[in-house]
Write a protein that holds these residues in place. Sequence first.
Motif, PDB file in Angstrom:
ATOM      1  N   PRO A 106       0.844  -1.194   0.000  1.00 43.76           N
ATOM      2  CA  PRO A 106       0.000   0.000   0.000  1.00 43.76           C
ATOM      3  C   PRO A 106       0.881   1.247   0.000  1.00 43.76           C
ATOM      4  O   PRO A 106       1.908   1.298   0.654  1.00 43.76           O
ATOM      5  CB  PRO A 106      -0.787  -0.121   1.311  1.00 43.76           C
ATOM      6  N   GLY A 107       0.467   2.227  -0.789  1.00 43.63           N
ATOM      7  CA  GLY A 107       1.230   3.458  -0.880  1.00 43.63           C
ATOM      8  C   GLY A 107       2.326   3.403  -1.924  1.00 43.63           C
ATOM      9  O   GLY A 107       2.998   4.380  -2.187  1.00 43.63           O
ATOM     10  N   HIS A 108       2.508   2.243  -2.568  1.00 44.51           N
ATOM     11  CA  HIS A 108       3.517   2.104  -3.622  1.00 44.51           C
ATOM     12  C   HIS A 108       3.073   2.943  -4.815  1.00 44.51           C
ATOM     13  O   HIS A 108       1.928   2.883  -5.218  1.00 44.51           O
ATOM     14  CB  HIS A 108       3.631   0.639  -4.012  1.00 44.51           C
ATOM     15  N   PRO A 109       3.985   3.749  -5.391  1.00 42.03           N
ATOM     16  CA  PRO A 109       3.594   4.570  -6.544  1.00 42.03           C
ATOM     17  C   PRO A 109       3.015   3.701  -7.657  1.00 42.03           C
ATOM     18  O   PRO A 109       3.568   2.662  -7.983  1.00 42.03           O
ATOM     19  CB  PRO A 109       4.909   5.211  -6.995  1.00 42.03           C
ATOM     20  N   SER A 110       1.896   4.121  -8.214  1.00 42.33           N
ATOM     21  CA  SER A 110       1.231   3.311  -9.224  1.00 42.33           C
ATOM     22  C   SER A 110       1.633   3.684 -10.640  1.00 42.33           C
ATOM     23  O   SER A 110       1.258   3.003 -11.570  1.00 42.33           O
ATOM     24  CB  SER A 110      -0.285   3.430  -9.067  1.00 42.33           C
ATOM     25  N   PRO A 116      18.543  10.002 -25.351  1.00 40.99           N
ATOM     26  CA  PRO A 116      19.012   8.622 -25.138  1.00 40.99           C
ATOM     27  C   PRO A 116      19.275   8.269 -23.679  1.00 40.99           C
ATOM     28  O   PRO A 116      19.388   7.093 -23.351  1.00 40.99           O
ATOM     29  CB  PRO A 116      20.306   8.556 -25.962  1.00 40.99           C
ATOM     30  N   SER A 117      19.329   9.251 -22.813  1.00 44.20           N
ATOM     31  CA  SER A 117      19.580   8.985 -21.387  1.00 44.20           C
ATOM     32  C   SER A 117      18.325   9.098 -20.542  1.00 44.20           C
ATOM     33  O   SER A 117      18.408   9.211 -19.320  1.00 44.20           O
ATOM     34  CB  SER A 117      20.646   9.957 -20.867  1.00 44.20           C
ATOM     35  N   ASN A 118      17.169   9.061 -21.161  1.00 41.31           N
ATOM     36  CA  ASN A 118      15.909   9.197 -20.437  1.00 41.31           C
ATOM     37  C   ASN A 118      15.471   7.821 -19.927  1.00 41.31           C
ATOM     38  O   ASN A 118      14.961   6.987 -20.684  1.00 41.31           O
ATOM     39  CB  ASN A 118      14.843   9.818 -21.339  1.00 41.31           C
ATOM     40  N   ALA A 119      15.656   7.593 -18.645  1.00 40.06           N
ATOM     41  CA  ALA A 119      15.347   6.295 -18.035  1.00 40.06           C
ATOM     42  C   ALA A 119      13.877   5.930 -18.162  1.00 40.06           C
ATOM     43  O   ALA A 119      13.538   4.745 -18.321  1.00 40.06           O
ATOM     44  CB  ALA A 119      15.759   6.294 -16.564  1.00 40.06           C
ATOM     45  N   VAL A 120      12.997   6.913 -18.115  1.00 39.76           N
ATOM     46  CA  VAL A 120      11.561   6.629 -18.182  1.00 39.76           C
ATOM     47  C   VAL A 120      11.168   6.169 -19.587  1.00 39.76           C
ATOM     48  O   VAL A 120      10.362   5.249 -19.733  1.00 39.76           O
ATOM     49  CB  VAL A 120      10.736   7.846 -17.718  1.00 39.76           C
ATOM     50  N   VAL A 121      11.744   6.755 -20.618  1.00 38.03           N
ATOM     51  CA  VAL A 121      11.449   6.297 -21.983  1.00 38.03           C
ATOM     52  C   VAL A 121      11.943   4.860 -22.165  1.00 38.03           C
ATOM     53  O   VAL A 121      11.229   4.019 -22.715  1.00 38.03           O
ATOM     54  CB  VAL A 121      12.060   7.242 -23.046  1.00 38.03           C
ATOM     55  N   LEU A 158      20.336   4.123 -16.016  1.00 41.70           N
ATOM     56  CA  LEU A 158      20.174   5.570 -16.172  1.00 41.70           C
ATOM     57  C   LEU A 158      19.281   6.207 -15.104  1.00 41.70           C
ATOM     58  O   LEU A 158      19.175   7.429 -15.040  1.00 41.70           O
ATOM     59  CB  LEU A 158      19.567   5.867 -17.550  1.00 41.70           C
ATOM     60  N   ALA A 159      18.643   5.399 -14.277  1.00 48.85           N
ATOM     61  CA  ALA A 159      17.597   5.894 -13.374  1.00 48.85           C
ATOM     62  C   ALA A 159      18.111   6.662 -12.164  1.00 48.85           C
ATOM     63  O   ALA A 159      17.319   7.293 -11.463  1.00 48.85           O
ATOM     64  CB  ALA A 159      16.722   4.729 -12.914  1.00 48.85           C
ATOM     65  N   GLY A 160      19.392   6.609 -11.892  1.00 48.06           N
ATOM     66  CA  GLY A 160      19.921   7.324 -10.733  1.00 48.06           C
ATOM     67  C   GLY A 160      19.294   6.816  -9.459  1.00 48.06           C
ATOM     68  O   GLY A 160      19.331   5.625  -9.170  1.00 48.06           O
ATOM     69  N   ASP A 161      18.657   7.725  -8.714  1.00 45.40           N
ATOM     70  CA  ASP A 161      18.033   7.334  -7.444  1.00 45.40           C
ATOM     71  C   ASP A 161      16.511   7.232  -7.555  1.00 45.40           C
ATOM     72  O   ASP A 161      15.810   7.254  -6.554  1.00 45.40           O
ATOM     73  CB  ASP A 161      18.433   8.307  -6.332  1.00 45.40           C
ATOM     74  N   ASN A 162      15.989   7.092  -8.770  1.00 42.93           N
ATOM     75  CA  ASN A 162      14.546   6.981  -8.972  1.00 42.93           C
ATOM     76  C   ASN A 162      14.108   5.549  -8.653  1.00 42.93           C
ATOM     77  O   ASN A 162      14.064   4.671  -9.519  1.00 42.93           O
ATOM     78  CB  ASN A 162      14.170   7.363 -10.404  1.00 42.93           C
ATOM     79  N   ARG A 163      13.799   5.326  -7.389  1.00 42.94           N
ATOM     80  CA  ARG A 163      13.483   3.982  -6.917  1.00 42.94           C
ATOM     81  C   ARG A 163      12.220   3.413  -7.551  1.00 42.94           C
ATOM     82  O   ARG A 163      12.126   2.199  -7.754  1.00 42.94           O
ATOM     83  CB  ARG A 163      13.386   3.988  -5.399  1.00 42.94           C
ATOM     84  N   ALA A 175      13.570  -6.074  -6.812  1.00 41.88           N
ATOM     85  CA  ALA A 175      12.441  -5.128  -6.907  1.00 41.88           C
ATOM     86  C   ALA A 175      11.894  -4.802  -5.523  1.00 41.88           C
ATOM     87  O   ALA A 175      11.655  -3.646  -5.187  1.00 41.88           O
ATOM     88  CB  ALA A 175      11.323  -5.701  -7.788  1.00 41.88           C
ATOM     89  N   ALA A 176      11.724  -5.845  -4.719  1.00 41.16           N
ATOM     90  CA  ALA A 176      11.193  -5.648  -3.368  1.00 41.16           C
ATOM     91  C   ALA A 176      12.153  -4.836  -2.512  1.00 41.16           C
ATOM     92  O   ALA A 176      11.727  -3.990  -1.702  1.00 41.16           O
ATOM     93  CB  ALA A 176      10.920  -6.997  -2.708  1.00 41.16           C
ATOM     94  N   ALA A 177      13.445  -5.047  -2.673  1.00 43.38           N
ATOM     95  CA  ALA A 177      14.439  -4.332  -1.875  1.00 43.38           C
ATOM     96  C   ALA A 177      14.520  -2.857  -2.241  1.00 43.38           C
ATOM     97  O   ALA A 177      14.813  -2.012  -1.380  1.00 43.38           O
ATOM     98  CB  ALA A 177      15.816  -4.975  -2.052  1.00 43.38           C
ATOM     99  N   VAL A 178      14.231  -2.523  -3.500  1.00 40.38           N
ATOM    100  CA  VAL A 178      14.346  -1.144  -3.965  1.00 40.38           C
ATOM    101  C   VAL A 178      13.034  -0.386  -3.865  1.00 40.38           C
ATOM    102  O   VAL A 178      13.032   0.842  -3.785  1.00 40.38           O
ATOM    103  CB  VAL A 178      14.847  -1.141  -5.438  1.00 40.38           C
ATOM    104  N   ALA A 179      11.932  -1.086  -3.891  1.00 37.94           N
ATOM    105  CA  ALA A 179      10.611  -0.446  -3.956  1.00 37.94           C
ATOM    106  C   ALA A 179      10.476   0.662  -2.921  1.00 37.94           C
ATOM    107  O   ALA A 179      10.807   0.470  -1.759  1.00 37.94           O
ATOM    108  CB  ALA A 179       9.520  -1.480  -3.774  1.00 37.94           C
ATOM    109  N   PRO A 180       9.983   1.814  -3.400  1.00 37.50           N
ATOM    110  CA  PRO A 180       9.797   2.941  -2.461  1.00 37.50           C
ATOM    111  C   PRO A 180       8.686   2.682  -1.467  1.00 37.50           C
ATOM    112  O   PRO A 180       7.842   1.881  -1.646  1.00 37.50           O
ATOM    113  CB  PRO A 180       9.452   4.119  -3.370  1.00 37.50           C
TER     114      PRO A 180
END
Length: 166
Positions: free
Chosen positions: A47-51, A94-99, A126-131, A161-166
Amino acid sequence: MRHLTLPLLLVALLLGGCAAPLTRDEPPTRPAEPRADPVPPADAPAPGHPSVVEPAPGTTGAVLGLLQRANNAVIAGDLRTADALLERALRIEPSNAVVWHYLARVRFVQGHPEQAVAAASKSNALAGDNRAVIASNWRIIAEARRRQGDADGARTAAERAAAVAP
């Protein structure tokens, strides 16, 4: 608001398996609680995990436009066009992690788990600290490896995934 609409539509449509295109007159049918990933992860988000995974604040207007067009292609069930538009967005940023993340989703739904793993891995690099992006990528990798018959790799990716999940 535009930043939120695109990811929500991509999530709903990719989860829907790219069923028949929707018209403006018919409401979309969605699961009760849509997930952030096009694949049902073995470990459901807490619960509360970004959707959603939203584009980075510095994303250019050109790339946002391509993401919107890719989303429209997904709505129409045209994954080939969505894939091409995401590739074009990557030529601009080319460095856009979200794309890279959304390309991984599309490749997974297209039935290309090895390409999905490659795109998700590039996104993670490329995501840096974007958990949120990193965790979502690991869930894609876990499901792709599961589909490839790599149970150990799938388990390891799900744990990451579980260890990094915000």
